[in-house]
Write a protein that holds these residues in place. Structure first.
Motif, PDB file in Angstrom:
ATOM      1  N   ALA A 190       0.828  -1.207   0.000  1.00  0.00           N
ATOM      2  CA  ALA A 190       0.000   0.000   0.000  1.00  0.00           C
ATOM      3  C   ALA A 190       0.863   1.257   0.000  1.00  0.00           C
ATOM      4  CB  ALA A 190      -0.928  -0.004   1.213  1.00  0.00           C
ATOM      5  N   LEU A 191       1.934   1.272   0.789  1.00  0.00           N
ATOM      6  CA  LEU A 191       2.836   2.422   0.812  1.00  0.00           C
ATOM      7  C   LEU A 191       3.529   2.609  -0.538  1.00  0.00           C
ATOM      8  CD1 LEU A 191       4.473   2.042   4.350  1.00  0.00           C
ATOM      9  CD2 LEU A 191       2.795   3.760   3.619  1.00  0.00           C
ATOM     10  N   ALA A 192       3.884   1.496  -1.185  1.00  0.00           N
ATOM     11  CA  ALA A 192       4.525   1.582  -2.498  1.00  0.00           C
ATOM     12  C   ALA A 192       3.571   2.172  -3.531  1.00  0.00           C
ATOM     13  CB  ALA A 192       5.000   0.197  -2.946  1.00  0.00           C
ATOM     14  N   VAL A 193       2.310   1.753  -3.490  1.00  0.00           N
ATOM     15  CA  VAL A 193       1.313   2.284  -4.434  1.00  0.00           C
ATOM     16  C   VAL A 193       1.075   3.766  -4.163  1.00  0.00           C
ATOM     17  CG1 VAL A 193      -1.095   2.139  -5.177  1.00  0.00           C
ATOM     18  CG2 VAL A 193       0.215   0.050  -4.788  1.00  0.00           C
ATOM     19  N   LEU A 194       0.995   4.152  -2.888  1.00  0.00           N
ATOM     20  CA  LEU A 194       0.801   5.564  -2.533  1.00  0.00           C
ATOM     21  C   LEU A 194       1.971   6.416  -3.033  1.00  0.00           C
ATOM     22  CD1 LEU A 194      -0.925   7.660  -0.925  1.00  0.00           C
ATOM     23  CD2 LEU A 194       0.508   7.114   1.051  1.00  0.00           C
ATOM     24  N   ALA A 195       3.204   5.930  -2.822  1.00  0.00           N
ATOM     25  CA  ALA A 195       4.378   6.664  -3.278  1.00  0.00           C
ATOM     26  C   ALA A 195       4.414   6.757  -4.797  1.00  0.00           C
ATOM     27  CB  ALA A 195       5.649   5.990  -2.757  1.00  0.00           C
ATOM     28  N   ALA A 196       4.050   5.667  -5.466  1.00  0.00           N
ATOM     29  CA  ALA A 196       4.011   5.687  -6.929  1.00  0.00           C
ATOM     30  C   ALA A 196       2.976   6.681  -7.424  1.00  0.00           C
ATOM     31  CB  ALA A 196       3.703   4.289  -7.460  1.00  0.00           C
ATOM     32  N   GLY A 197       1.838   6.770  -6.728  1.00  0.00           N
ATOM     33  CA  GLY A 197       0.825   7.747  -7.098  1.00  0.00           C
ATOM     34  C   GLY A 197       1.333   9.173  -6.972  1.00  0.00           C
ATOM     35  N   ALA A 198       2.099   9.450  -5.904  1.00  0.00           N
ATOM     36  CA  ALA A 198       2.664  10.788  -5.731  1.00  0.00           C
ATOM     37  C   ALA A 198       3.664  11.107  -6.839  1.00  0.00           C
ATOM     38  CB  ALA A 198       3.345  10.895  -4.366  1.00  0.00           C
ATOM     39  N   GLY A 199       4.512  10.133  -7.171  1.00  0.00           N
ATOM     40  CA  GLY A 199       5.458  10.340  -8.267  1.00  0.00           C
ATOM     41  C   GLY A 199       4.764  10.546  -9.588  1.00  0.00           C
ATOM     42  N   ALA A 200       3.699   9.768  -9.812  1.00  0.00           N
ATOM     43  CA  ALA A 200       2.954   9.895 -11.064  1.00  0.00           C
ATOM     44  C   ALA A 200       2.267  11.245 -11.164  1.00  0.00           C
ATOM     45  CB  ALA A 200       1.922   8.771 -11.165  1.00  0.00           C
ATOM     46  N   GLY A 201       1.673  11.714 -10.061  1.00  0.00           N
ATOM     47  CA  GLY A 201       1.015  13.017 -10.080  1.00  0.00           C
ATOM     48  C   GLY A 201       1.985  14.139 -10.393  1.00  0.00           C
ATOM     49  N   THR A 202       3.203  14.046  -9.843  1.00  0.00           N
ATOM     50  CA  THR A 202       4.217  15.064 -10.094  1.00  0.00           C
ATOM     51  C   THR A 202       4.636  15.076 -11.548  1.00  0.00           C
ATOM     52  OG1 THR A 202       5.056  14.844  -7.829  1.00  0.00           O
ATOM     53  CG2 THR A 202       6.513  15.870  -9.453  1.00  0.00           C
ATOM     54  N   ILE A 203       4.981  13.901 -12.065  1.00  0.00           N
ATOM     55  CA  ILE A 203       5.522  13.860 -13.420  1.00  0.00           C
ATOM     56  C   ILE A 203       4.442  14.094 -14.468  1.00  0.00           C
ATOM     57  CG2 ILE A 203       5.312  11.378 -13.839  1.00  0.00           C
ATOM     58  CD1 ILE A 203       8.088  11.526 -15.117  1.00  0.00           C
ATOM     59  N   ASN A 204       3.187  13.731 -14.172  1.00  0.00           N
ATOM     60  CA  ASN A 204       2.116  14.020 -15.124  1.00  0.00           C
ATOM     61  C   ASN A 204       1.941  15.526 -15.299  1.00  0.00           C
ATOM     62  OD1 ASN A 204       1.339  11.517 -16.010  1.00  0.00           O
ATOM     63  ND2 ASN A 204      -0.252  11.243 -14.467  1.00  0.00           N
ATOM     64  N   THR A 205       2.113  16.277 -14.214  1.00  0.00           N
ATOM     65  CA  THR A 205       1.991  17.726 -14.299  1.00  0.00           C
ATOM     66  C   THR A 205       3.129  18.330 -15.118  1.00  0.00           C
ATOM     67  OG1 THR A 205       0.913  17.763 -12.141  1.00  0.00           O
ATOM     68  CG2 THR A 205       1.803  19.841 -12.937  1.00  0.00           C
TER      69      THR A 205
END
Length: 250
Positions: free
Chosen positions: A6-21
């Protein structure tokens, strides 16, 4: 899903949100993590699309100042993005899963190539001068095609859009990026609604990605211009290749 997953998915989501922007290839962060957690490929793609939508909206809001004077473009291209997203989502739900697992490694590799060559693409785009303020009659069809791709598999959708818009519009790259963020948000929101109505997402993963992507989208819009793009691209390409290998091995 255990706590570490769950922590890995949450961290991946944060990275994805940053790079998508910033660029637009966040799926290459989240998709491999979902696969590693044992989520089936199509379910991972569906859950990922839903989860990344709030972050995409947050990133678009963060760039709202650069959207001044682009209302006509938003309306014109937004409709095409919506139609493309529904087309891509329909393909994902109706084609056999083996088609997805066969096609997506190729799409990931193409996305990685786009990321590697993005500086050259941007330099070429800046060297162009559009004769028409809204890019001419063919650009909406290109935006539709990007929407189909984004609805089917979202990786590097933003890179595709920046390439199309940057080469067709006589605009500063930051204004092009702001327009890209809104169009990507329309695609993500449209296909996410489509999947909620007609598919079966894995909601724990979608919720974790959503929470992370909102944080990442805010950080990307606020601090993104300070990051070194070369290191960011290298990390995304490495993760993307990992996802392609995982799918091939499956």
């Amino acid at each position: 899903m255990d706590v570490w997953q769950a922590l890995a998915v949450l961290a991946a989501g944060a990275g994805a949100g940053t790079i998508n922007t910033l660029v637009g290839s966040g799926t290459l962060f989240t998709f491999p993590v979902l696969l590693a957690c044992g989520v089936p490929p199509v379910t991972a793609a569906i859950s990922n699309s839903i989860g990344l939508t709030p972050g995409a909206v947050a990133g678009a809001i963060g760039y709202r100042r650069e959207l001044a004077g682009q209302r006509t473009r938003l309306l014109r291209f937004g409709v095409m993005s919506f139609l493309g997203a529904i087309t891509g989502g329909t393909l994902l739900l109706n084609l056999p899963e083996k088609v997805f697992t066969s096609v997506v490694p190729v799409l990931i590799l193409l996305a990685c190539l786009l990321i590697v060559f993005q500086p050259r693409i941007n330099a070429w785009a800046r060297g162009r001068r559009a004769a028409r303020p809204n890019g001419g009659p063919l650009l909406p069809f290109g935006v539709y095609g990007a929407g189909v791709y984004g609805g089917y598999f979202t990786a590097a959708q933003g890179v595709v859009l920046i390439s199309l818009l940057g080469s067709s519009l006589d605009e500063d790259i930051q204004r092009v990026n702001a327009l890209k963020n809104v169009l990507a948000s329309i695609v993500n929101a449209s296909v996410a609604t489509f999947y909620i109505l007609f598919a079966e997402p894995y909601w724990p993963a979608a919720a974790l990605i959503a929470g992370g992507s909102v944080i990442g989208g805010y950080l990307g819009a606020r601090f993104g211009r300070r990051l070194r793009p070369t290191a960011l691209r290298a990390l995304v390409v490495l993760i993307g290749l990992t996802a392609a290998v995982q799918l091939v091995l499956r």
